[in-house]
Scaffold this motif. Sequence first.
Motif, mmCIF file in Angstrom:
data_model
loop_
_atom_site.group_PDB
_atom_site.id
_atom_site.type_symbol
_atom_site.label_atom_id
_atom_site.label_comp_id
_atom_site.label_asym_id
_atom_site.label_seq_id
_atom_site.Cartn_x
_atom_site.Cartn_y
_atom_site.Cartn_z
ATOM 1 N N ASP A 232 0.931 -1.311 0.022
ATOM 2 C CA ASP A 232 -0.147 -0.044 -0.094
ATOM 3 C C ASP A 232 0.882 1.265 0.048
ATOM 4 O OD1 ASP A 232 -2.483 -1.309 -0.164
ATOM 5 O OD2 ASP A 232 -2.630 -1.816 2.127
ATOM 6 N N ASP B 154 0.562 -1.531 -4.707
ATOM 7 C CA ASP B 154 -0.911 -1.335 -4.650
ATOM 8 C C ASP B 154 -1.483 -2.763 -4.366
ATOM 9 O OD1 ASP B 154 -3.578 -0.771 -4.883
ATOM 10 O OD2 ASP B 154 -3.541 0.289 -6.685
ATOM 11 N N ASN C 163 -4.379 -3.175 -2.743
ATOM 12 C CA ASN C 163 -5.834 -3.149 -3.056
ATOM 13 C C ASN C 163 -6.255 -3.710 -4.379
ATOM 14 O OD1 ASN C 163 -8.765 -2.270 -2.201
ATOM 15 N ND2 ASN C 163 -8.600 -1.089 -4.034
ATOM 16 N N GLN C 164 -5.455 -3.283 -5.419
ATOM 17 C CA GLN C 164 -5.562 -3.958 -6.853
ATOM 18 C C GLN C 164 -5.129 -5.476 -6.882
ATOM 19 O OE1 GLN C 164 -6.733 -2.491 -9.622
ATOM 20 N NE2 GLN C 164 -6.544 -4.451 -10.260
ATOM 21 N N ASP D 1 2.120 4.031 4.488
ATOM 22 C CA ASP D 1 0.960 4.577 4.541
ATOM 23 C C ASP D 1 0.224 4.362 5.852
ATOM 24 O OD1 ASP D 1 1.054 1.267 3.812
ATOM 25 O OD2 ASP D 1 -1.244 1.700 4.413
ATOM 26 N N ASN E 17 -0.300 9.275 1.734
ATOM 27 C CA ASN E 17 -1.854 9.452 1.752
ATOM 28 C C ASN E 17 -2.569 9.549 0.508
ATOM 29 O OD1 ASN E 17 -4.364 9.270 2.866
ATOM 30 N ND2 ASN E 17 -4.142 11.560 3.838
ATOM 31 N N PRO E 18 -2.345 8.876 -0.699
ATOM 32 C CA PRO E 18 -3.000 9.155 -1.717
ATOM 33 C C PRO E 18 -4.506 9.386 -1.940
ATOM 34 C CG PRO E 18 -2.203 6.708 -1.799
ATOM 35 C CD PRO E 18 -1.850 7.318 -0.444
ATOM 36 N N SER E 19 -5.140 8.723 -0.921
ATOM 37 C CA SER E 19 -6.574 9.180 -1.165
ATOM 38 C C SER E 19 -6.963 10.305 -0.406
ATOM 39 C CB SER E 19 -7.474 7.669 -0.473
ATOM 40 O OG SER E 19 -7.135 6.601 -1.497
ATOM 41 N N GLY E 20 -5.896 10.928 0.497
ATOM 42 C CA GLY E 20 -6.641 11.975 1.136
ATOM 43 C C GLY E 20 -7.335 11.658 2.471
ATOM 44 N N VAL E 21 -7.115 10.603 3.239
ATOM 45 C CA VAL E 21 -7.826 10.121 4.315
ATOM 46 C C VAL E 21 -7.495 11.195 5.438
ATOM 47 C CG1 VAL E 21 -7.932 8.217 6.109
ATOM 48 C CG2 VAL E 21 -7.574 7.811 3.659
ATOM 49 N N GLN F 278 0.615 12.719 -1.157
ATOM 50 C CA GLN F 278 -0.292 12.044 -1.969
ATOM 51 C C GLN F 278 0.275 11.191 -3.144
ATOM 52 O OE1 GLN F 278 -3.472 15.099 -2.501
ATOM 53 N NE2 GLN F 278 -4.772 13.778 -1.027
ATOM 54 N N SER F 279 1.386 11.631 -3.444
ATOM 55 C CA SER F 279 2.229 11.163 -4.762
ATOM 56 C C SER F 279 3.721 10.774 -4.346
ATOM 57 C CB SER F 279 2.141 11.840 -5.898
ATOM 58 O OG SER F 279 3.051 11.483 -6.646
#
Length: 227
Positions: free
Chosen positions: A13, A17, A19-20, A175, A195-199, A212-213
């Motif tokens: 993560d 990735d 999740n993918q 992450d 934090n790529p999703s901005g949580v 984020q990147s």
Amino acid sequence: MKEYKAMLFDLDDTLLDRNQAVDNLFIVLLEECYGNVEETLKAEMLRKFKEYDKKSYGISDKTAVIESFYNEFPPLYRLTQIQDFWNHHFPQCFSISEHTLDLLKDIQEHMKVAIITNGTIHRQKAKIMNTRFQEYFDLIVISEEVVLEKPDPRIFEYTLNKLQVKPEDALFVGDNLEKDVKGPQGAGLKGIWFNPSGVENDSDIEPDDEIQSLDELLHYLTPKQVT
């Protein structure tokens, strides 16, 4: 700007990735055990599969994930060696972009780079080999191998000792706020929250930086380093 001598990374993560990869594993499971499934049902099955996976995150034995899934969605064919299936297929479900590899190569030209990852030796090494990461890092530390795991400060200290870098000269990127920010901070490193999703951060942990990147990490190469 301070000239850092090492950048350390989390694996799942952050560089990969996960999740993918779970999505990809689900497709393999469907092909192995279910055959053709209607699209609406497939979407619901994926949602539940990811829910069961999330509950078992960090647990080596993934048998409960698929057994729970089978109980809710009875298969046409039931795997007899679930853990072997997971260990064989899941590492192959990860992929890495050439852009990320190029970024790591740029960073490695200017400072030492390492991975610290929690997990089993077999599974984490398989992910690393399948994505060619071993070519881009000076050191890879797997928790099972050293009998230490994040957020224990000793795993960061162990890694820095191997790299011969002082804590104040190192950054850790990951992450997870507890494992990848608070953990390294406890060992004297800078903790960068990926934090790529901005949580929203609703904890009391304060990252030294938030990105984020991964491209934003080039900011930590001094002008002298990037020329």
